[in-house]
Scaffold this motif. Structure first.
Motif, PDB file in Angstrom:
ATOM      1  N   LEU A 105      15.254  23.119 -24.550  1.00 57.48           N
ATOM      2  CA  LEU A 105      16.568  22.685 -24.628  1.00 57.48           C
ATOM      3  C   LEU A 105      16.667  21.306 -25.062  1.00 57.48           C
ATOM      4  O   LEU A 105      17.477  21.177 -25.782  1.00 57.48           O
ATOM      5  CB  LEU A 105      17.256  22.821 -23.367  1.00 57.48           C
ATOM      6  N   ARG A 106      15.766  20.364 -24.713  1.00 57.84           N
ATOM      7  CA  ARG A 106      15.716  19.022 -25.102  1.00 57.84           C
ATOM      8  C   ARG A 106      15.477  18.949 -26.654  1.00 57.84           C
ATOM      9  O   ARG A 106      15.988  17.926 -27.195  1.00 57.84           O
ATOM     10  CB  ARG A 106      14.584  18.247 -24.199  1.00 57.84           C
ATOM     11  N   ARG A 107      14.960  19.858 -27.339  1.00 60.69           N
ATOM     12  CA  ARG A 107      14.735  19.876 -28.750  1.00 60.69           C
ATOM     13  C   ARG A 107      15.868  20.361 -29.362  1.00 60.69           C
ATOM     14  O   ARG A 107      15.897  20.431 -30.646  1.00 60.69           O
ATOM     15  CB  ARG A 107      13.581  20.724 -28.839  1.00 60.69           C
ATOM     16  N   LEU A 108      16.917  20.926 -28.805  1.00 59.08           N
ATOM     17  CA  LEU A 108      18.299  21.247 -29.559  1.00 59.08           C
ATOM     18  C   LEU A 108      19.226  20.095 -29.775  1.00 59.08           C
ATOM     19  O   LEU A 108      18.990  19.123 -28.724  1.00 59.08           O
ATOM     20  CB  LEU A 108      19.003  22.396 -28.907  1.00 59.08           C
ATOM     21  N   GLY A 126      21.851  17.534 -29.491  1.00 57.95           N
ATOM     22  CA  GLY A 126      22.877  17.323 -28.561  1.00 57.95           C
ATOM     23  C   GLY A 126      22.375  17.155 -27.026  1.00 57.95           C
ATOM     24  O   GLY A 126      22.753  16.707 -26.134  1.00 57.95           O
ATOM     25  N   PHE A 127      21.543  18.176 -26.953  1.00 60.45           N
ATOM     26  CA  PHE A 127      20.918  18.361 -25.487  1.00 60.45           C
ATOM     27  C   PHE A 127      19.877  17.083 -24.931  1.00 60.45           C
ATOM     28  O   PHE A 127      19.788  17.030 -23.922  1.00 60.45           O
ATOM     29  CB  PHE A 127      20.053  19.677 -25.410  1.00 60.45           C
ATOM     30  N   ARG A 128      19.010  16.588 -26.074  1.00 62.07           N
ATOM     31  CA  ARG A 128      18.296  15.597 -25.553  1.00 62.07           C
ATOM     32  C   ARG A 128      18.952  14.364 -25.036  1.00 62.07           C
ATOM     33  O   ARG A 128      18.477  13.491 -23.997  1.00 62.07           O
ATOM     34  CB  ARG A 128      17.686  15.031 -27.096  1.00 62.07           C
ATOM     35  N   ARG A 129      20.126  14.157 -25.281  1.00 60.46           N
ATOM     36  CA  ARG A 129      21.071  13.138 -25.004  1.00 60.46           C
ATOM     37  C   ARG A 129      21.689  13.264 -23.436  1.00 60.46           C
ATOM     38  O   ARG A 129      21.520  12.479 -22.579  1.00 60.46           O
ATOM     39  CB  ARG A 129      22.187  12.808 -25.662  1.00 60.46           C
ATOM     40  N   VAL A 130      21.561  14.581 -23.140  1.00 58.77           N
ATOM     41  CA  VAL A 130      22.015  14.991 -21.902  1.00 58.77           C
ATOM     42  C   VAL A 130      20.857  15.266 -20.823  1.00 58.77           C
ATOM     43  O   VAL A 130      21.031  14.847 -19.710  1.00 58.77           O
ATOM     44  CB  VAL A 130      22.896  16.399 -21.981  1.00 58.77           C
ATOM     45  N   LEU A 131      19.851  15.811 -21.451  1.00 60.91           N
ATOM     46  CA  LEU A 131      18.684  16.326 -20.470  1.00 60.91           C
ATOM     47  C   LEU A 131      17.502  15.352 -20.786  1.00 60.91           C
ATOM     48  O   LEU A 131      16.654  15.203 -19.970  1.00 60.91           O
ATOM     49  CB  LEU A 131      18.338  17.669 -20.878  1.00 60.91           C
TER      50      LEU A 131
END
Length: 115
Positions: free
Chosen positions: A105-108, A110-115
């Protein structure tokens, strides 16, 4: 008597044994958290690429592990496993899945900013 029916657990409610158990349980949890944080801060001083990746995934694992553990426990219900075997199975698979899913998920975008 051994287990959840032992006298040391108390019947619950607003009474002395329940208060003593709640205080003991809270103190134990806080002490273990602080002690383990201090132990790892002092004893584990070197870093590797794997540990940096796992550390970056830790918040995602924090969010994802509960649904994965519940799903795994649900799947293992009525399988005839001993409790220790079910715990080991759940721990290994749910924790591995949580780290893999958090890393993915961190590689998608937008998700890196959240996770």
């Amino acid at each position: 008597m051994i287990g959840a029916d032992a006298d040391c657990f108390g019947p619950g409610g607003f009474n002395g044994p329940a208060l003593a158990w709640a205080a003991y349980d809270s103190a134990l949890c806080v002490s273990l958290c602080l002690g383990l944080l201090t132990l790892f801060r002092e004893a584990v001083t070197r870093s590797s690429r794997l540990s940096a990746e796992l550390a970056a995934d830790s918040y995602g694992v924090y969010i994802l592990h509960v649904p994965l553990v519940v799903a795994m426990q649900y799947c293992l219900t009525d399988r005839g496993l001993f409790p220790a075997a079910a715990w080991v199975t759940t721990s290994v698979f749910a924790l591995s899945a949580a780290f893999l899913l958090a890393a993915a998920l961190r590689r998608l975008p937008g998700f890196r900013r959240v996770l």
